[in-house]
Design a protein around this motif. Structure first.
Motif, PDB file in Angstrom:
ATOM      1  N   ALA A  88      -1.788   7.851   4.665  1.00  0.00           N
ATOM      2  CA  ALA A  88      -1.551   7.814   3.223  1.00  0.00           C
ATOM      3  C   ALA A  88      -1.782   9.192   2.608  1.00  0.00           C
ATOM      4  CB  ALA A  88      -2.452   6.773   2.567  1.00  0.00           C
ATOM      5  N   ALA A  98       5.013   6.799  -2.970  1.00  0.00           N
ATOM      6  CA  ALA A  98       5.272   5.368  -2.769  1.00  0.00           C
ATOM      7  C   ALA A  98       4.818   4.929  -1.378  1.00  0.00           C
ATOM      8  CB  ALA A  98       6.755   5.061  -2.980  1.00  0.00           C
ATOM      9  N   VAL A  99       5.074   5.763  -0.384  1.00  0.00           N
ATOM     10  CA  VAL A  99       4.630   5.448   0.975  1.00  0.00           C
ATOM     11  C   VAL A  99       3.102   5.475   1.023  1.00  0.00           C
ATOM     12  CG1 VAL A  99       4.722   6.134   3.403  1.00  0.00           C
ATOM     13  CG2 VAL A  99       6.748   6.406   1.963  1.00  0.00           C
ATOM     14  N   GLU A 101       1.011   4.927  -1.380  1.00  0.00           N
ATOM     15  CA  GLU A 101       0.497   3.750  -2.092  1.00  0.00           C
ATOM     16  C   GLU A 101       0.505   2.520  -1.191  1.00  0.00           C
ATOM     17  OE1 GLU A 101       1.641   1.154  -6.044  1.00  0.00           O
ATOM     18  OE2 GLU A 101       2.232   3.260  -5.989  1.00  0.00           O
ATOM     19  N   THR A 102       1.587   2.317  -0.473  1.00  0.00           N
ATOM     20  CA  THR A 102       1.687   1.179   0.446  1.00  0.00           C
ATOM     21  C   THR A 102       0.589   1.237   1.506  1.00  0.00           C
ATOM     22  OG1 THR A 102       4.061   1.038   0.096  1.00  0.00           O
ATOM     23  CG2 THR A 102       3.212   0.008   2.088  1.00  0.00           C
ATOM     24  N   LEU A 103       0.336   2.414   2.030  1.00  0.00           N
ATOM     25  CA  LEU A 103      -0.690   2.562   3.063  1.00  0.00           C
ATOM     26  C   LEU A 103      -2.096   2.371   2.502  1.00  0.00           C
ATOM     27  CD1 LEU A 103       1.025   5.483   4.916  1.00  0.00           C
ATOM     28  CD2 LEU A 103       0.502   3.255   5.922  1.00  0.00           C
ATOM     29  N   TYR A 104      -2.353   2.907   1.327  1.00  0.00           N
ATOM     30  CA  TYR A 104      -3.665   2.675   0.696  1.00  0.00           C
ATOM     31  C   TYR A 104      -3.876   1.174   0.467  1.00  0.00           C
ATOM     32  CZ  TYR A 104      -4.192   7.700  -0.391  1.00  0.00           C
ATOM     33  OH  TYR A 104      -4.346   9.075  -0.324  1.00  0.00           O
ATOM     34  N   GLU A 105      -2.819   0.489   0.027  1.00  0.00           N
ATOM     35  CA  GLU A 105      -2.915  -0.965  -0.171  1.00  0.00           C
ATOM     36  C   GLU A 105      -3.256  -1.673   1.134  1.00  0.00           C
ATOM     37  OE1 GLU A 105       0.904  -1.958  -1.834  1.00  0.00           O
ATOM     38  OE2 GLU A 105       0.222  -1.614  -3.885  1.00  0.00           O
ATOM     39  N   GLN A 106      -2.664  -1.237   2.239  1.00  0.00           N
ATOM     40  CA  GLN A 106      -2.958  -1.847   3.537  1.00  0.00           C
ATOM     41  C   GLN A 106      -4.431  -1.674   3.903  1.00  0.00           C
ATOM     42  OE1 GLN A 106      -0.478  -1.045   6.925  1.00  0.00           O
ATOM     43  NE2 GLN A 106       1.353  -0.925   5.652  1.00  0.00           N
ATOM     44  N   ARG A 109      -6.349  -4.175   1.692  1.00  0.00           N
ATOM     45  CA  ARG A 109      -6.053  -5.575   1.982  1.00  0.00           C
ATOM     46  C   ARG A 109      -6.458  -5.984   3.404  1.00  0.00           C
ATOM     47  NH1 ARG A 109      -1.147  -5.158   0.756  1.00  0.00           N
ATOM     48  NH2 ARG A 109      -0.224  -5.286   2.815  1.00  0.00           N
ATOM     49  N   LEU A 124      -5.352   4.524  -5.284  1.00  0.00           N
ATOM     50  CA  LEU A 124      -4.397   3.620  -5.931  1.00  0.00           C
ATOM     51  C   LEU A 124      -4.463   3.757  -7.449  1.00  0.00           C
ATOM     52  CD1 LEU A 124      -4.784   0.502  -3.638  1.00  0.00           C
ATOM     53  CD2 LEU A 124      -2.719   1.911  -3.907  1.00  0.00           C
ATOM     54  N   ARG A 128      -1.340   5.042  -9.737  1.00  0.00           N
ATOM     55  CA  ARG A 128      -0.790   4.060 -10.680  1.00  0.00           C
ATOM     56  C   ARG A 128      -1.333   4.307 -12.078  1.00  0.00           C
ATOM     57  NH1 ARG A 128      -2.371  -1.051  -6.884  1.00  0.00           N
ATOM     58  NH2 ARG A 128      -0.678  -0.859  -5.384  1.00  0.00           N
TER      59      ARG A 128
END
Length: 130
Positions: A88, A98-99, A101-106, A109, A124, A128
């Motif tokens: 990330a 955007a990429v 953000e997706t990795l930080y979310e992973q 989660r 994040l 955002r």
């Protein structure tokens, strides 16, 4: 690194080089651990530090290659959330928020108890804006 060194010796040698700012020298020993001792307990740590060394030098493309292979080679490693976080960071540094953000979310989660969760949540918030 010393010829014929065992993984622990290579790892200690590499860590000393990292601490003294000699990242590329460290990478040589860490890659040797991965190549010669892929099943050793230090192999996943070696991969982590290889990626970290490249990232610290600002070579985010090369860091990404190593970050991405860590979860594939060592799926049960405790370093997987750190690798996702590193991915990330590198994507963010390469202007791919955007990429990132997706990795930080992973990280948040999939690994709620990981050390990097707090930093991932902060990233994040940063990515955002309200």
């Amino acid at each position: 690194p010393p010829d014929g060194a065992m993984p622990e010796e290579l790892y200690a040698w590499a860590q000393a080089r990292l601490k003294s700012g000699r990242a590329l020298e460290a990478v040589t020993a860490l890659e040797e651990i991965e190549r010669r001792f892929p099943g050793h307990d230090l192999a996943d740590n070696a991969a982590y530090w290889i990626a970290w060394a490249h990232q610290s030098r600002g070579d985010h493309r090369l860091a990404l290659q190593v970050w991405e292979r860590l979860p594939l080679r060592y799926p049960r490693s405790s370093k997987v959330p750190d690798a996702l976080f590193g991915m990330a960071q590198s994507h963010e540094a390469l202007g791919e928020p955007a990429v990132a953000e997706t990795l930080y979310e992973q990280v948040v989660r999939r690994f709620p108890k990981a050390e990097k969760v707090r930093e991932a949540k902060a990233a994040l918030v940063r990515l955002r804006p309200r």
